[in-house]
Design a protein around this motif. Structure first.
Motif, mmCIF file in Angstrom:
data_model
loop_
_atom_site.group_PDB
_atom_site.id
_atom_site.type_symbol
_atom_site.label_atom_id
_atom_site.label_comp_id
_atom_site.label_asym_id
_atom_site.label_seq_id
_atom_site.Cartn_x
_atom_site.Cartn_y
_atom_site.Cartn_z
ATOM 1 N N THR A 116 3.039 9.869 -10.043
ATOM 2 C CA THR A 116 2.260 10.007 -11.271
ATOM 3 C C THR A 116 1.509 11.330 -11.287
ATOM 4 O OG1 THR A 116 1.989 7.616 -11.368
ATOM 5 C CG2 THR A 116 0.470 8.931 -12.681
ATOM 6 N N ASP A 117 0.902 11.690 -10.165
ATOM 7 C CA ASP A 117 0.187 12.966 -10.091
ATOM 8 C C ASP A 117 1.129 14.144 -10.300
ATOM 9 O OD1 ASP A 117 -2.158 11.628 -9.627
ATOM 10 O OD2 ASP A 117 -2.122 11.934 -7.447
ATOM 11 N N ILE A 118 2.325 14.071 -9.738
ATOM 12 C CA ILE A 118 3.304 15.154 -9.889
ATOM 13 C C ILE A 118 3.734 15.269 -11.350
ATOM 14 C CG2 ILE A 118 5.668 15.842 -9.319
ATOM 15 C CD1 ILE A 118 5.150 14.701 -6.504
ATOM 16 N N ASP B 42 3.147 5.901 -3.018
ATOM 17 C CA ASP B 42 4.298 6.639 -3.542
ATOM 18 C C ASP B 42 4.232 6.755 -5.063
ATOM 19 O OD1 ASP B 42 5.287 6.949 -0.991
ATOM 20 O OD2 ASP B 42 6.730 5.288 -1.150
ATOM 21 N N LEU B 43 3.919 5.653 -5.740
ATOM 22 C CA LEU B 43 3.841 5.690 -7.196
ATOM 23 C C LEU B 43 2.684 6.564 -7.676
ATOM 24 C CD1 LEU B 43 4.595 1.973 -8.077
ATOM 25 C CD2 LEU B 43 6.040 3.964 -8.503
ATOM 26 N N SER B 44 1.585 6.528 -6.966
ATOM 27 C CA SER B 44 0.439 7.353 -7.325
ATOM 28 C C SER B 44 0.788 8.835 -7.182
ATOM 29 C CB SER B 44 -0.745 6.988 -6.440
ATOM 30 O OG SER B 44 -1.833 7.813 -6.712
ATOM 31 N N LYS C 275 0.834 -1.209 0.000
ATOM 32 C CA LYS C 275 0.000 0.000 0.000
ATOM 33 C C LYS C 275 0.866 1.255 0.000
ATOM 34 C CE LYS C 275 -4.164 -1.746 2.215
ATOM 35 N NZ LYS C 275 -5.031 -1.664 3.409
ATOM 36 N N ARG C 276 1.964 1.217 0.758
ATOM 37 C CA ARG C 276 2.872 2.366 0.796
ATOM 38 C C ARG C 276 3.525 2.567 -0.568
ATOM 39 N NH1 ARG C 276 5.064 1.313 5.456
ATOM 40 N NH2 ARG C 276 6.602 -0.107 4.595
#
Length: 87
Positions: free
Chosen positions: A77-79, A72-74, A67-68
């Protein structure tokens, strides 16, 4: 994170005592736990042996780690989407 007051072996011992016929209020008084705690333990650990509990703890730890990683990957991706959208 809060450390556990009781080990897995102690929890299993309390559950086995209840299965052996000791009343729940007496067990709770003896071990200094609430009725709600006992019933939560019974719902979570009832019918398990020590090896199953250790396996469950390992799976919970792996789930936390995954989950962590996903969070982090999410966030990355948003950035990246934000940075590409501004250009």
């Amino acid at each position: 994170m809060k450390s556990d007051r009781f080990t897995d072996a102690q929890i299993m011992g309390v559950i086995r005592q209840a299965e052996g016929g000791v009343s729940v209020p007496d067990l709770c008084r003896e071990h200094g736990i609430s009725n709600a705690t006992f019933y939560r333990w019974r719902a979570k650990y009832g019918g398990m042996d020590a090896s199953m509990i250790s396996q469950m703890k390992a799976l919970e730890e792996e789930n936390r780690r995954l989950k962590r990683m996903y969070a982090d990957l999410s966030m990355q991706t948003d950035i990246l989407k934000e940075a590409l959208g501004k250009k």
